[in-house]
Design a protein around this motif. Structure first.
Motif, PDB file in Angstrom:
ATOM      1  N   LEU A 120      -4.463  21.971  17.106  1.00  0.00           N
ATOM      2  CA  LEU A 120      -3.654  21.541  18.247  1.00  0.00           C
ATOM      3  C   LEU A 120      -2.590  20.517  17.857  1.00  0.00           C
ATOM      4  CD1 LEU A 120      -6.439  21.297  20.984  1.00  0.00           C
ATOM      5  CD2 LEU A 120      -4.675  23.060  20.753  1.00  0.00           C
ATOM      6  N   MET A 121      -2.901  19.651  16.899  1.00  0.00           N
ATOM      7  CA  MET A 121      -1.950  18.624  16.479  1.00  0.00           C
ATOM      8  C   MET A 121      -0.984  19.100  15.395  1.00  0.00           C
ATOM      9  SD  MET A 121      -3.924  14.993  16.240  1.00  0.00           S
ATOM     10  CE  MET A 121      -2.458  14.182  15.629  1.00  0.00           C
ATOM     11  N   GLY A 122      -1.402  20.075  14.626  1.00  0.00           N
ATOM     12  CA  GLY A 122      -0.667  20.477  13.434  1.00  0.00           C
ATOM     13  C   GLY A 122       0.812  20.745  13.647  1.00  0.00           C
ATOM     14  N   ARG A 123       1.145  21.488  14.658  1.00  0.00           N
ATOM     15  CA  ARG A 123       2.542  21.846  14.885  1.00  0.00           C
ATOM     16  C   ARG A 123       3.367  20.645  15.346  1.00  0.00           C
ATOM     17  NH1 ARG A 123       3.898  26.674  18.711  1.00  0.00           N
ATOM     18  NH2 ARG A 123       5.964  25.906  19.151  1.00  0.00           N
ATOM     19  N   ARG A 124       2.764  19.789  16.173  1.00  0.00           N
ATOM     20  CA  ARG A 124       3.485  18.619  16.689  1.00  0.00           C
ATOM     21  C   ARG A 124       3.823  17.616  15.605  1.00  0.00           C
ATOM     22  NH1 ARG A 124       0.365  15.443  20.520  1.00  0.00           N
ATOM     23  NH2 ARG A 124      -1.438  16.410  19.564  1.00  0.00           N
ATOM     24  N   VAL A 125       2.968  17.486  14.604  1.00  0.00           N
ATOM     25  CA  VAL A 125       3.137  16.440  13.596  1.00  0.00           C
ATOM     26  C   VAL A 125       3.521  16.994  12.227  1.00  0.00           C
ATOM     27  CG1 VAL A 125       1.543  14.900  14.797  1.00  0.00           C
ATOM     28  CG2 VAL A 125       0.684  16.398  12.992  1.00  0.00           C
ATOM     29  N   ILE A 128       0.857  -1.177   0.000  1.00  0.00           N
ATOM     30  CA  ILE A 128       0.000   0.000   0.000  1.00  0.00           C
ATOM     31  C   ILE A 128       0.896   1.232   0.000  1.00  0.00           C
ATOM     32  CG2 ILE A 128      -1.743   1.293   1.303  1.00  0.00           C
ATOM     33  CD1 ILE A 128      -1.452  -2.162   2.263  1.00  0.00           C
ATOM     34  N   HIS A 129       0.595   2.191  -0.856  1.00  0.00           N
ATOM     35  CA  HIS A 129       1.329   3.456  -0.930  1.00  0.00           C
ATOM     36  C   HIS A 129       0.355   4.593  -0.668  1.00  0.00           C
ATOM     37  CE1 HIS A 129       4.859   1.629  -2.838  1.00  0.00           C
ATOM     38  NE2 HIS A 129       3.982   0.865  -3.464  1.00  0.00           N
ATOM     39  N   TYR A 130       0.793   5.590   0.094  1.00  0.00           N
ATOM     40  CA  TYR A 130      -0.021   6.779   0.328  1.00  0.00           C
ATOM     41  C   TYR A 130       0.865   7.915   0.818  1.00  0.00           C
ATOM     42  CZ  TYR A 130       0.176   5.228   5.211  1.00  0.00           C
ATOM     43  OH  TYR A 130       0.621   4.822   6.450  1.00  0.00           O
ATOM     44  N   THR A 131       0.339   9.117   0.753  1.00  0.00           N
ATOM     45  CA  THR A 131       1.013  10.292   1.283  1.00  0.00           C
ATOM     46  C   THR A 131       0.282  10.700   2.556  1.00  0.00           C
ATOM     47  OG1 THR A 131       1.611  10.991  -0.943  1.00  0.00           O
ATOM     48  CG2 THR A 131       1.709  12.672   0.784  1.00  0.00           C
ATOM     49  N   MET A 132       1.037  10.855   3.643  1.00  0.00           N
ATOM     50  CA  MET A 132       0.460  11.179   4.947  1.00  0.00           C
ATOM     51  C   MET A 132      -0.119  12.589   4.942  1.00  0.00           C
ATOM     52  SD  MET A 132      -0.013   9.950   8.000  1.00  0.00           S
ATOM     53  CE  MET A 132       1.177   8.625   8.161  1.00  0.00           C
ATOM     54  N   THR A 133      -1.334  12.725   5.476  1.00  0.00           N
ATOM     55  CA  THR A 133      -1.971  14.037   5.622  1.00  0.00           C
ATOM     56  C   THR A 133      -2.246  14.312   7.093  1.00  0.00           C
ATOM     57  OG1 THR A 133      -4.241  13.212   5.480  1.00  0.00           O
ATOM     58  CG2 THR A 133      -3.134  13.738   3.382  1.00  0.00           C
ATOM     59  N   LEU A 134      -2.513  15.550   7.401  1.00  0.00           N
ATOM     60  CA  LEU A 134      -2.850  15.904   8.775  1.00  0.00           C
ATOM     61  C   LEU A 134      -4.133  15.195   9.210  1.00  0.00           C
ATOM     62  CD1 LEU A 134      -2.360  17.492  11.362  1.00  0.00           C
ATOM     63  CD2 LEU A 134      -3.430  19.478  10.274  1.00  0.00           C
ATOM     64  N   ASP A 135      -5.087  15.065   8.304  1.00  0.00           N
ATOM     65  CA  ASP A 135      -6.328  14.367   8.638  1.00  0.00           C
ATOM     66  C   ASP A 135      -6.083  12.894   8.965  1.00  0.00           C
ATOM     67  OD1 ASP A 135      -8.230  16.426   8.585  1.00  0.00           O
ATOM     68  OD2 ASP A 135      -8.268  16.379   6.398  1.00  0.00           O
ATOM     69  N   ASP A 136      -5.123  12.253   8.272  1.00  0.00           N
ATOM     70  CA  ASP A 136      -4.775  10.864   8.603  1.00  0.00           C
ATOM     71  C   ASP A 136      -4.282  10.765  10.042  1.00  0.00           C
ATOM     72  OD1 ASP A 136      -5.324  10.082   5.976  1.00  0.00           O
ATOM     73  OD2 ASP A 136      -3.217  10.250   5.355  1.00  0.00           O
ATOM     74  N   LEU A 137      -3.465  11.724  10.445  1.00  0.00           N
ATOM     75  CA  LEU A 137      -2.914  11.709  11.804  1.00  0.00           C
ATOM     76  C   LEU A 137      -3.989  12.001  12.847  1.00  0.00           C
ATOM     77  CD1 LEU A 137       0.381  13.495  10.841  1.00  0.00           C
ATOM     78  CD2 LEU A 137       0.162  11.114  11.574  1.00  0.00           C
ATOM     79  N   VAL A 138      -4.895  12.921  12.538  1.00  0.00           N
ATOM     80  CA  VAL A 138      -6.015  13.197  13.448  1.00  0.00           C
ATOM     81  C   VAL A 138      -6.891  11.956  13.578  1.00  0.00           C
ATOM     82  CG1 VAL A 138      -8.147  14.534  13.728  1.00  0.00           C
ATOM     83  CG2 VAL A 138      -6.032  15.693  13.079  1.00  0.00           C
ATOM     84  N   ASP A 139      -7.187  11.299  12.455  1.00  0.00           N
ATOM     85  CA  ASP A 139      -8.015  10.089  12.495  1.00  0.00           C
ATOM     86  C   ASP A 139      -7.343   8.980  13.295  1.00  0.00           C
ATOM     87  OD1 ASP A 139      -9.926  11.327  10.915  1.00  0.00           O
ATOM     88  OD2 ASP A 139      -9.119  10.496   9.045  1.00  0.00           O
ATOM     89  N   GLY A 140      -6.045   8.793  13.103  1.00  0.00           N
ATOM     90  CA  GLY A 140      -5.315   7.781  13.867  1.00  0.00           C
ATOM     91  C   GLY A 140      -5.327   8.091  15.351  1.00  0.00           C
ATOM     92  N   ASN A 141      -5.171   9.354  15.680  1.00  0.00           N
ATOM     93  CA  ASN A 141      -5.211   9.780  17.081  1.00  0.00           C
ATOM     94  C   ASN A 141      -6.585   9.514  17.688  1.00  0.00           C
ATOM     95  OD1 ASN A 141      -3.902  11.138  19.323  1.00  0.00           O
ATOM     96  ND2 ASN A 141      -5.343  12.808  18.944  1.00  0.00           N
TER      97      ASN A 141
END
Length: 168
Positions: A79-84, A9-22
């Motif tokens: 809130l997550m944007g700067r950390r990730v 599987i190939h993908y480009t990480m987005t901020l929404d992916d990280l929010v969803d995972g969190n």
């Protein structure tokens, strides 16, 4: 997703992916914080009705603030944007290999042995591979070409984890 063996599987990480995972891994915590916000807010309303004053208003405000911080996606992104920020835009790859699940995330590469994994957790947006109660790797469901690809990946990973358990 390309091919059946190995499944990649190939993908480009987005901020929404990280929010969803969190959101997936902190589900229990989010429910607890929501309950606290609701209880404090309701107690604040009850206090305001029985004895008007600043404490009831403060409790209602705290309860609302608690709920807004936990459930408002734009605030969560802020809130997550700067950390990730370093992770957003990374090219990622996850592949089913003979010995385990290999991954690449930006400059980080690794493999998690099948024997170290215990199962899958998922919600509507994220599929997580877990060891006990700990998420080891999260994959956004949007990375799969179709529901059939997602189901094939899920089946393959589950069968390899089960096979590793039988070899122990």
């Amino acid at each position: 997703m390309t091919g059946r063996h190995p499944m990649t599987i190939h993908y480009t990480m987005t901020l929404d992916d990280l929010v969803d995972g969190n959101r997936l891994v902190q589900r229990t915590f989010r429910r607890f914080v929501t309950a606290v916000g609701l209880i404090v807010g309701v107690l604040g309303v009850m206090l305001l009705v029985t004895s008007p004053g600043w404490l009831g208003v403060a409790m209602i405000g705290y309860g609302l603030l608690d709920l807004v911080l936990v459930w408002t996606r734009p605030i969560e992104r802020l809130l997550m944007g700067r950390r990730v920020a370093r992770l957003v835009g990374n090219e990622c790859e996850v592949a089913v290999a003979a010995d385990g699940l290999s991954f690449a995330d930006g400059g980080v590469r690794g493999e998690i042995a099948w024997s170290a994994l215990t199962g899958l957790r998922e919600d509507g947006r994220t599929l997580a591979v877990v060891s006990g109660g700990v998420a080891r790797l999260g994959i956004p469901k949007r990375a799969f070409g179709s529901e059939a690809d997602l189901a094939a990946f899920r089946t393959e990973v589950t069968s390899r984890i089960e096979a590793a358990k039988e070899r122990r």
